[in-house]
Design a protein around this motif. Structure first.
Motif, PDB file in Angstrom:
ATOM      1  N   MET A   1       0.834  -1.175   0.000  1.00 18.00           N
ATOM      2  CA  MET A   1       0.000   0.000   0.000  1.00 18.00           C
ATOM      3  C   MET A   1       0.883   1.243   0.000  1.00 18.00           C
ATOM      4  O   MET A   1       1.943   1.263   0.603  1.00 18.00           O
ATOM      5  N   LYS A   2       0.422   2.267  -0.701  1.00 21.52           N
ATOM      6  CA  LYS A   2       1.154   3.533  -0.700  1.00 21.52           C
ATOM      7  C   LYS A   2       0.232   4.655  -0.239  1.00 21.52           C
ATOM      8  O   LYS A   2      -0.915   4.747  -0.665  1.00 21.52           O
ATOM      9  N   ILE A   3       0.777   5.492   0.635  1.00 17.93           N
ATOM     10  CA  ILE A   3       0.042   6.623   1.195  1.00 17.93           C
ATOM     11  C   ILE A   3       0.723   7.907   0.739  1.00 17.93           C
ATOM     12  O   ILE A   3       1.941   8.035   0.845  1.00 17.93           O
ATOM     13  N   ALA A   4      -0.070   8.845   0.241  1.00 19.21           N
ATOM     14  CA  ALA A   4       0.460  10.143  -0.179  1.00 19.21           C
ATOM     15  C   ALA A   4       0.051  11.208   0.830  1.00 19.21           C
ATOM     16  O   ALA A   4      -1.097  11.243   1.279  1.00 19.21           O
ATOM     17  N   ILE A   5       1.016  12.063   1.181  1.00 23.51           N
ATOM     18  CA  ILE A   5       0.752  13.158   2.122  1.00 23.51           C
ATOM     19  C   ILE A   5       1.421  14.427   1.599  1.00 23.51           C
ATOM     20  O   ILE A   5       2.623  14.418   1.316  1.00 23.51           O
ATOM     21  N   PRO A   6       0.645  15.531   1.480  1.00 22.75           N
ATOM     22  CA  PRO A   6       1.295  16.797   1.129  1.00 22.75           C
ATOM     23  C   PRO A   6       2.179  17.209   2.303  1.00 22.75           C
ATOM     24  O   PRO A   6       1.749  17.160   3.451  1.00 22.75           O
ATOM     25  N   ASN A   7       3.416  17.560   2.011  1.00 22.78           N
ATOM     26  CA  ASN A   7       4.320  17.865   3.119  1.00 22.78           C
ATOM     27  C   ASN A   7       4.929  19.251   3.000  1.00 22.78           C
ATOM     28  O   ASN A   7       5.015  19.824   1.923  1.00 22.78           O
TER      29      ASN A   7
ATOM     30  N   GLY B   1      -4.353  17.203 -12.161  1.00 22.63           N
ATOM     31  CA  GLY B   1      -2.916  16.977 -12.250  1.00 22.63           C
ATOM     32  C   GLY B   1      -2.366  16.362 -10.979  1.00 22.63           C
ATOM     33  O   GLY B   1      -1.557  15.423 -11.022  1.00 22.63           O
ATOM     34  N   LEU B   2      -2.823  16.859  -9.835  1.00 19.99           N
ATOM     35  CA  LEU B   2      -2.384  16.294  -8.558  1.00 19.99           C
ATOM     36  C   LEU B   2      -2.879  14.866  -8.397  1.00 19.99           C
ATOM     37  O   LEU B   2      -2.134  13.980  -7.976  1.00 19.99           O
ATOM     38  N   ALA B   3      -4.139  14.617  -8.750  1.00 19.95           N
ATOM     39  CA  ALA B   3      -4.688  13.255  -8.651  1.00 19.95           C
ATOM     40  C   ALA B   3      -3.902  12.305  -9.542  1.00 19.95           C
ATOM     41  O   ALA B   3      -3.533  11.202  -9.128  1.00 19.95           O
ATOM     42  N   ASP B   4      -3.619  12.730 -10.780  1.00 21.27           N
ATOM     43  CA  ASP B   4      -2.848  11.886 -11.710  1.00 21.27           C
ATOM     44  C   ASP B   4      -1.461  11.589 -11.150  1.00 21.27           C
ATOM     45  O   ASP B   4      -0.987  10.452 -11.219  1.00 21.27           O
ATOM     46  N   LEU B   5      -0.807  12.613 -10.605  1.00 21.68           N
ATOM     47  CA  LEU B   5       0.528  12.431 -10.043  1.00 21.68           C
ATOM     48  C   LEU B   5       0.508  11.360  -8.950  1.00 21.68           C
ATOM     49  O   LEU B   5       1.338  10.446  -8.943  1.00 21.68           O
ATOM     50  N   LEU B   6      -0.460  11.457  -8.040  1.00 26.92           N
ATOM     51  CA  LEU B   6      -0.511  10.531  -6.912  1.00 26.92           C
ATOM     52  C   LEU B   6      -0.880   9.117  -7.360  1.00 26.92           C
ATOM     53  O   LEU B   6      -0.307   8.141  -6.878  1.00 26.92           O
ATOM     54  N   VAL B   7      -1.817   9.013  -8.305  1.00 31.66           N
ATOM     55  CA  VAL B   7      -2.183   7.696  -8.840  1.00 31.66           C
ATOM     56  C   VAL B   7      -0.986   7.079  -9.564  1.00 31.66           C
ATOM     57  O   VAL B   7      -0.687   5.892  -9.393  1.00 31.66           O
ATOM     58  N   ASN B   8      -0.282   7.886 -10.347  1.00 34.23           N
ATOM     59  CA  ASN B   8       0.892   7.382 -11.076  1.00 34.23           C
ATOM     60  C   ASN B   8       1.999   6.924 -10.133  1.00 34.23           C
ATOM     61  O   ASN B   8       2.814   6.068 -10.486  1.00 34.23           O
ATOM     62  N   GLN B   9       2.034   7.488  -8.926  1.00 34.79           N
ATOM     63  CA  GLN B   9       3.015   7.075  -7.920  1.00 34.79           C
ATOM     64  C   GLN B   9       2.568   5.805  -7.187  1.00 34.79           C
ATOM     65  O   GLN B   9       3.300   5.276  -6.363  1.00 34.79           O
ATOM     66  N   GLY B  10       1.346   5.348  -7.472  1.00 29.37           N
ATOM     67  CA  GLY B  10       0.838   4.117  -6.863  1.00 29.37           C
ATOM     68  C   GLY B  10       0.080   4.318  -5.567  1.00 29.37           C
ATOM     69  O   GLY B  10      -0.269   3.359  -4.882  1.00 29.37           O
ATOM     70  N   ALA B  11      -0.206   5.579  -5.213  1.00 25.59           N
ATOM     71  CA  ALA B  11      -0.917   5.848  -3.958  1.00 25.59           C
ATOM     72  C   ALA B  11      -2.368   5.367  -4.040  1.00 25.59           C
ATOM     73  O   ALA B  11      -2.999   5.441  -5.095  1.00 25.59           O
TER      74      ALA B  11
ATOM     75  N   ILE C   1       6.471   1.201   7.697  1.00 29.01           N
ATOM     76  CA  ILE C   1       6.918   2.057   6.607  1.00 29.01           C
ATOM     77  C   ILE C   1       8.217   1.460   6.076  1.00 29.01           C
ATOM     78  O   ILE C   1       9.199   1.352   6.809  1.00 29.01           O
ATOM     79  N   VAL C   2       8.215   1.042   4.806  1.00 29.82           N
ATOM     80  CA  VAL C   2       9.429   0.451   4.240  1.00 29.82           C
ATOM     81  C   VAL C   2      10.164   1.412   3.319  1.00 29.82           C
ATOM     82  O   VAL C   2      11.341   1.221   3.026  1.00 29.82           O
ATOM     83  N   ASN C   3       9.469   2.463   2.865  1.00 33.62           N
ATOM     84  CA  ASN C   3      10.121   3.445   2.001  1.00 33.62           C
ATOM     85  C   ASN C   3       9.323   4.739   2.016  1.00 33.62           C
ATOM     86  O   ASN C   3       8.095   4.713   2.083  1.00 33.62           O
ATOM     87  N   ILE C   4      10.035   5.858   1.972  1.00 34.14           N
ATOM     88  CA  ILE C   4       9.386   7.166   1.827  1.00 34.14           C
ATOM     89  C   ILE C   4      10.151   7.932   0.758  1.00 34.14           C
ATOM     90  O   ILE C   4      11.373   8.023   0.819  1.00 34.14           O
ATOM     91  N   GLU C   5       9.425   8.405  -0.236  1.00 27.89           N
ATOM     92  CA  GLU C   5      10.069   9.257  -1.235  1.00 27.89           C
ATOM     93  C   GLU C   5       9.266  10.539  -1.376  1.00 27.89           C
ATOM     94  O   GLU C   5       8.070  10.563  -1.108  1.00 27.89           O
ATOM     95  N   GLU C   6       9.948  11.594  -1.756  1.00 26.56           N
ATOM     96  CA  GLU C   6       9.297  12.888  -1.918  1.00 26.56           C
ATOM     97  C   GLU C   6       9.213  13.195  -3.404  1.00 26.56           C
ATOM     98  O   GLU C   6      10.182  13.029  -4.132  1.00 26.56           O
ATOM     99  N   VAL C   7       8.017  13.587  -3.855  1.00 27.37           N
ATOM    100  CA  VAL C   7       7.836  13.938  -5.261  1.00 27.37           C
ATOM    101  C   VAL C   7       7.399  15.400  -5.355  1.00 27.37           C
ATOM    102  O   VAL C   7       6.605  15.867  -4.553  1.00 27.37           O
ATOM    103  N   SER C   8       7.926  16.085  -6.329  1.00 28.38           N
ATOM    104  CA  SER C   8       7.614  17.502  -6.517  1.00 28.38           C
ATOM    105  C   SER C   8       6.242  17.670  -7.154  1.00 28.38           C
ATOM    106  O   SER C   8       5.854  16.919  -8.046  1.00 28.38           O
TER     107      SER C   8
END
Length: 118
Positions: free
Chosen positions: A1-7, A49-59, A32-39
């Motif tokens: 599972m992937k969780i997206a959070i605006p940071n 655009g934000l929804a597409d970005l998060l879906v494309n990241q697998g969230a 938590i096995v990995n955390i990456e930050e995406v611009s």
């Protein structure tokens, strides 16, 4: 599972649509096995655009502070679960979600050209 959070640094950004980045946390076996930050700098206030970005990241889940109804609808239309009203350090918020103690506070921002955020 992937969780997206605006940071904002290591904190949950309280204004979803103005987030310059998101952390994408990969969860396996309630850890938590990995955390990456995406611009997301170029996507401010572009709900699709934000929804597409998060879906494309697998969230599959988005945990956020304040968020407007348009953004919520955009995320949900793309199959994302949205949990609103989170605050504090994002790692603690992720742990609360994993442990089942994070509550959706149903915080929806109404923006009509004025910003009252501090």
């Amino acid at each position: 599972m992937k969780i997206a959070i605006p940071n904002n640094g290591n904190m949950v950004n309280q204004h979803f649509g103005m987030s310059k980045s998101f952390v994408i946390a990969t969860i396996e076996d309630k850890k938590i096995v990995n955390i990456e930050e995406v611009s997301a700098t170029e996507l401010a206030h572009q709900h699709q655009g934000l929804a597409d970005l998060l879906v494309n990241q697998g969230a599959t889940v988005v945990i956020t502070g304040g968020i407007g109804a348009g953004a919520i609808n955009g995320l949900k239309q793309n199959g994302l679960e949205v949990i609103k009203g989170a605050s504090g350090e994002y790692k603690k918020v992720i742990d609360e979600y994993i442990n089942g103690t994070l509550e959706d506070k149903n915080v929806v921002c109404n923006h009509h050209g004025e910003h009252h955020h501090q």
